[in-house]
Scaffold this active site. Sequence first.
Site, PDB file in Angstrom:
ATOM      1  N   GLY A  47       0.835  -1.196   0.000  1.00  0.00           N
ATOM      2  CA  GLY A  47       0.000   0.000   0.000  1.00  0.00           C
ATOM      3  C   GLY A  47       0.866   1.241   0.000  1.00  0.00           C
ATOM      4  O   GLY A  47       2.032   1.196   0.421  1.00  0.00           O
ATOM      5  N   GLN A  52       3.291   9.904   1.204  1.00  0.00           N
ATOM      6  CA  GLN A  52       4.575   9.199   1.147  1.00  0.00           C
ATOM      7  C   GLN A  52       5.378   9.517  -0.110  1.00  0.00           C
ATOM      8  O   GLN A  52       6.548   9.162  -0.208  1.00  0.00           O
ATOM      9  CB  GLN A  52       4.341   7.685   1.209  1.00  0.00           C
ATOM     10  CG  GLN A  52       3.736   7.230   2.517  1.00  0.00           C
ATOM     11  CD  GLN A  52       3.513   5.743   2.511  1.00  0.00           C
ATOM     12  OE1 GLN A  52       2.494   5.267   2.026  1.00  0.00           O
ATOM     13  NE2 GLN A  52       4.477   4.990   3.024  1.00  0.00           N
ATOM     14  N   CYS A  96       6.062  -0.213   7.053  1.00  0.00           N
ATOM     15  CA  CYS A  96       5.716   0.958   6.243  1.00  0.00           C
ATOM     16  C   CYS A  96       6.912   1.333   5.380  1.00  0.00           C
ATOM     17  O   CYS A  96       8.045   1.338   5.874  1.00  0.00           O
ATOM     18  CB  CYS A  96       5.353   2.116   7.168  1.00  0.00           C
ATOM     19  SG  CYS A  96       4.855   3.610   6.303  1.00  0.00           S
ATOM     20  N   LEU A  97       6.656   1.651   4.101  1.00  0.00           N
ATOM     21  CA  LEU A  97       7.755   2.027   3.206  1.00  0.00           C
ATOM     22  C   LEU A  97       8.455   3.308   3.667  1.00  0.00           C
ATOM     23  O   LEU A  97       9.608   3.527   3.332  1.00  0.00           O
ATOM     24  CB  LEU A  97       7.240   2.211   1.774  1.00  0.00           C
ATOM     25  CG  LEU A  97       6.757   0.940   1.058  1.00  0.00           C
ATOM     26  CD1 LEU A  97       6.233   1.281  -0.328  1.00  0.00           C
ATOM     27  CD2 LEU A  97       7.856  -0.108   0.973  1.00  0.00           C
ATOM     28  N   HIS A 142      -4.294   1.586   7.694  1.00  0.00           N
ATOM     29  CA  HIS A 142      -2.931   2.147   7.757  1.00  0.00           C
ATOM     30  C   HIS A 142      -2.779   3.266   6.710  1.00  0.00           C
ATOM     31  O   HIS A 142      -2.243   4.342   7.012  1.00  0.00           O
ATOM     32  CB  HIS A 142      -1.936   0.999   7.511  1.00  0.00           C
ATOM     33  CG  HIS A 142      -0.496   1.373   7.391  1.00  0.00           C
ATOM     34  ND1 HIS A 142       0.481   0.867   8.214  1.00  0.00           N
ATOM     35  CD2 HIS A 142       0.147   2.171   6.511  1.00  0.00           C
ATOM     36  CE1 HIS A 142       1.662   1.368   7.866  1.00  0.00           C
ATOM     37  NE2 HIS A 142       1.493   2.153   6.816  1.00  0.00           N
ATOM     38  N   GLU A 143      -3.282   3.030   5.493  1.00  0.00           N
ATOM     39  CA  GLU A 143      -3.123   4.022   4.411  1.00  0.00           C
ATOM     40  C   GLU A 143      -3.996   5.251   4.660  1.00  0.00           C
ATOM     41  O   GLU A 143      -3.579   6.384   4.389  1.00  0.00           O
ATOM     42  CB  GLU A 143      -3.441   3.400   3.043  1.00  0.00           C
ATOM     43  CG  GLU A 143      -2.610   2.188   2.646  1.00  0.00           C
ATOM     44  CD  GLU A 143      -1.113   2.359   2.825  1.00  0.00           C
ATOM     45  OE1 GLU A 143      -0.619   3.491   2.695  1.00  0.00           O
ATOM     46  OE2 GLU A 143      -0.440   1.365   3.121  1.00  0.00           O
ATOM     47  N   HIS A 146      -2.311   7.484   6.986  1.00  0.00           N
ATOM     48  CA  HIS A 146      -1.285   8.309   6.323  1.00  0.00           C
ATOM     49  C   HIS A 146      -1.883   9.632   5.849  1.00  0.00           C
ATOM     50  O   HIS A 146      -1.263  10.684   5.993  1.00  0.00           O
ATOM     51  CB  HIS A 146      -0.714   7.580   5.104  1.00  0.00           C
ATOM     52  CG  HIS A 146       0.480   6.722   5.393  1.00  0.00           C
ATOM     53  ND1 HIS A 146       1.649   7.217   5.916  1.00  0.00           N
ATOM     54  CD2 HIS A 146       0.696   5.401   5.192  1.00  0.00           C
ATOM     55  CE1 HIS A 146       2.528   6.226   6.029  1.00  0.00           C
ATOM     56  NE2 HIS A 146       1.971   5.111   5.606  1.00  0.00           N
TER      57      HIS A 146
HETATM   58 NI    NI Z   1       2.795   3.168   5.492  1.00  0.00          NI
END
Ligand code: NI
Length: 180
Positions: A47, A52, A96-97, A142-143, A146
Amino acid sequence: MSDVYEVIKVPAPVLKQQAEAVGEVDDTITRQLHKMLETMYANKGVGLAANQVGLLNRVLVMDVHQTKEGRGTPIYMINPEIIWQADECSVYQEGCLSIPQQYADIQRPASVRVKYIDEHGQQQEMLTNAEEDLLLNHCVQHEIDHLNGRLFVDYLSSLKRNMMIKKVQKLVKAQEDHVL
Ligand code: NI
């Protein structure tokens, strides 16, 4: 070199900011969606939210059913909104990226109903169920977090959170030191 965004890492301020609602699904948004999806795959994520990649609009992409052989089914969400959540909780070890190589068990509602606009500009709803698809249930929440400037480490103690952020900063610096 494929057309991808750079993924922004903690502690960048953009990750703590609130993203703005999208007015219209036009070509610019469609291009952003596809470029975000390619960025997500290139970084082996499931995701990715607009914050991000340094964009503050309410856009996210997911694909929680990737296999070794290839891609699953991409999901594009514009202006997603949780309109209902279960009282029961589920726990999943999230990463998380933007916080590479750090993981923690996070507790979230075991089911949510999400209202969103798809890539064709159509109103859609998704009902998640942790028992059927634990990853999807956690990924979508989670997204959406963000887009509200919230990270999974914000659910942890400040001690744990700061430790993880320091580790990421060390990691990023080590990578930069190796780039000539
Ligand atoms: Ni993330």
